[in-house]
Scaffold this active site. Sequence first.
Site, mmCIF file in Angstrom:
data_model
loop_
_atom_site.group_PDB
_atom_site.id
_atom_site.type_symbol
_atom_site.label_atom_id
_atom_site.label_comp_id
_atom_site.label_asym_id
_atom_site.label_seq_id
_atom_site.Cartn_x
_atom_site.Cartn_y
_atom_site.Cartn_z
ATOM 1 N N ASP A 64 54.854 44.241 27.974
ATOM 2 C CA ASP A 64 56.300 44.435 27.878
ATOM 3 C C ASP A 64 56.899 44.462 29.286
ATOM 4 O O ASP A 64 56.188 44.579 30.270
ATOM 5 C CB ASP A 64 56.652 45.724 27.121
ATOM 6 N N ASP A 89 59.602 46.218 31.848
ATOM 7 C CA ASP A 89 60.479 47.344 32.131
ATOM 8 C C ASP A 89 61.329 47.001 33.347
ATOM 9 O O ASP A 89 60.895 46.260 34.228
ATOM 10 C CB ASP A 89 59.661 48.612 32.424
ATOM 11 N N ASP A 93 52.219 56.427 39.471
ATOM 12 C CA ASP A 93 50.836 56.888 39.587
ATOM 13 C C ASP A 93 49.982 56.094 40.580
ATOM 14 O O ASP A 93 49.462 56.639 41.529
ATOM 15 C CB ASP A 93 50.162 56.985 38.201
HETATM 16 P P1 ATP Z 1 50.409 49.039 30.224
HETATM 17 O O1 ATP Z 1 50.382 47.582 30.448
HETATM 18 O O2 ATP Z 1 49.101 49.579 29.786
HETATM 19 O O3 ATP Z 1 51.581 49.525 29.414
HETATM 20 P P2 ATP Z 1 51.886 50.231 32.386
HETATM 21 O O4 ATP Z 1 51.632 50.227 33.851
HETATM 22 O O5 ATP Z 1 53.132 49.570 31.909
HETATM 23 O O6 ATP Z 1 50.591 49.650 31.690
HETATM 24 P P3 ATP Z 1 52.860 52.606 31.115
HETATM 25 O O7 ATP Z 1 52.084 53.746 30.552
HETATM 26 O O8 ATP Z 1 53.619 51.743 30.181
HETATM 27 O O9 ATP Z 1 51.847 51.748 31.945
HETATM 28 O O10 ATP Z 1 53.834 53.212 32.205
HETATM 29 C C1 ATP Z 1 54.829 52.443 32.867
HETATM 30 C C2 ATP Z 1 54.915 52.834 34.338
HETATM 31 O O11 ATP Z 1 55.334 54.198 34.471
HETATM 32 C C3 ATP Z 1 53.591 52.757 35.071
HETATM 33 O O12 ATP Z 1 53.375 51.459 35.598
HETATM 34 C C4 ATP Z 1 53.747 53.802 36.157
HETATM 35 O O13 ATP Z 1 54.425 53.264 37.264
HETATM 36 C C5 ATP Z 1 54.641 54.850 35.522
HETATM 37 N N1 ATP Z 1 53.865 55.964 34.933
HETATM 38 C C6 ATP Z 1 53.437 56.080 33.661
HETATM 39 N N2 ATP Z 1 52.766 57.225 33.461
HETATM 40 C C7 ATP Z 1 52.757 57.865 34.626
HETATM 41 C C8 ATP Z 1 52.239 59.122 35.083
HETATM 42 N N3 ATP Z 1 51.540 59.905 34.252
HETATM 43 N N4 ATP Z 1 52.433 59.465 36.367
HETATM 44 C C9 ATP Z 1 53.141 58.666 37.211
HETATM 45 N N5 ATP Z 1 53.641 57.482 36.855
HETATM 46 C C10 ATP Z 1 53.470 57.066 35.589
HETATM 47 MG MG MG Z 2 53.849 49.607 29.798
#
Ligand code: ATP
Ligand code: MG
Length: 452
Positions: free
Chosen positions: A69, A71, A152
């Site tokens: 997705d 963002d 993170d």
């Molecule tokens: P995926 O493709 O698995 O969804 P993602 O990187 O988009 O991976 P998400 O869990 O959707 O992961 O989170 C979106 C963003 O928000 C992450 O890329 C990160 O920058 C931030 N984020 C999410 N959870 C945390 C956390 N616990 N602490 C700090 N930043 C976070």
């Molecule tokens: Mg995500």
Amino acid sequence: MIRRFIDKVFRRKAKSGPRILTREQHGIPRDRIHPCALKTTRALRQAGYSAFVVGGAVRDLLLGRVPKDFDVATDATPEQVRAVFRRARLIGRRFQIVHVYCGADVIEVTTFRAATPDADEGEEDSRVTADDGLLLRDNVFGTQQEDAARRDFTVNALYYDPDKEEIWEWHGGVEDARARVIRIIGDPTQRFREDPVRMLRAARFAAKLDFRIDPATRAPIAELAPMLARIPMARLFDEMMKLLLSGHAERGVHQLRAEGLHRGILPMLDAILDDPARQPFLHAALHDTDERVRQGHSASPAFMLACLLWFDMNEAWRANQQDDGMSAQAALHEAMDRVLERQRDALAFPRRFDGTIKEIWALQARFEQRSGARPYRLLMHPRFRAGYDFLLIRARGGDAPQELADWWTRFTQADEGERAAMIAQFGPGDAKRKPRRRRRRTPAATSEAGVA
Ligand code: ATP
Ligand code: MG
């Protein structure tokens, strides 16, 4: 306006600005960006705000993967974002975000956030569970630089500007992506203490992306792992489901074990990992799920839960029959309800999975009945496919005879004549029309396939 002025001053004061990579340097073709994300960033820019594609999408694009997705992060406040779009909704209370709709697609738009020491524990999940009283206090907006610092991992803190086709990075995420490293931003111990779920996320991303965890990031994990006990089960459950349904579950569970993170996250996973007799089934289940996801099929949480709880349910079923003398059917239903209820208390997973889980379980005994019209009826069952997939996993995990699984594989592929011949070898079955008797079959008949 004032805030943007402050941002400018702040940025000038910052020791160093972001590193900006051009199209030639990062190599992401613009046509890989979802049209809805492009539309969103463009509209925000035209309204005078800054807007970037952020997070997992940029990381995945950089790695040549297709993002799940898209963002968007912006310096516009949620209210300002909403005013820009005709179809947009404010979501959440603590950290407000805006959903922008284009057709059936949704883009999540977040305002740059500043890290507040005790407020920065993940995204949606914590918003619901933690500090519900502190609504506005944590909705602290910040600069892009601050927003980057509260994310993170370095590879998750990349900002892509589709107009200029630039990546802005503050923490060396592009280099880390190229070196295939998961590196936490800031001091590892402090960041994991702030939000222990980040340890699980490190393992999840390492497995999903086939990255290694940077040694300094990895170092404190073994010691801090017990802190996960403080996280609400519902959040752990969500994070684990992400890992188990990512298409890299086998590697993910392996990674959790390697980091000493597998204890106490999902009690039923602990139980399986502790019992050598159950491990082949777990591996078969994870392997099968990974295959399915990689082939572009969806993996369902219900199916995964059915796998993880299968042995508990089986034990309860057997005990009901042996110790309490219940009939096979009554024992089955009592066991299914009890096991699901117990897990729901602990994990808070939604009730809507129950129907599917129970059907998958209940079908298992029916696969053993191969005479008469029963195999045909089973074939017509709406959950036949899930039940059959489950049977194959059991066979591969040594929990059902391979012969039975093979028989069903042949039966699904056979033509009418072949099917009749396959059934004939099991006797006349329903032709004799004694359904009542057959329903009262002894537990021994079931245990043939290891079900009872
Ligand atoms: P995926 O493709 O698995 O969804 P993602 O990187 O988009 O991976 P998400 O869990 O959707 O992961 O989170 C979106 C963003 O928000 C992450 O890329 C990160 O920058 C931030 N984020 C999410 N959870 C945390 C956390 N616990 N602490 C700090 N930043 C976070
Ligand atoms: Mg995500």
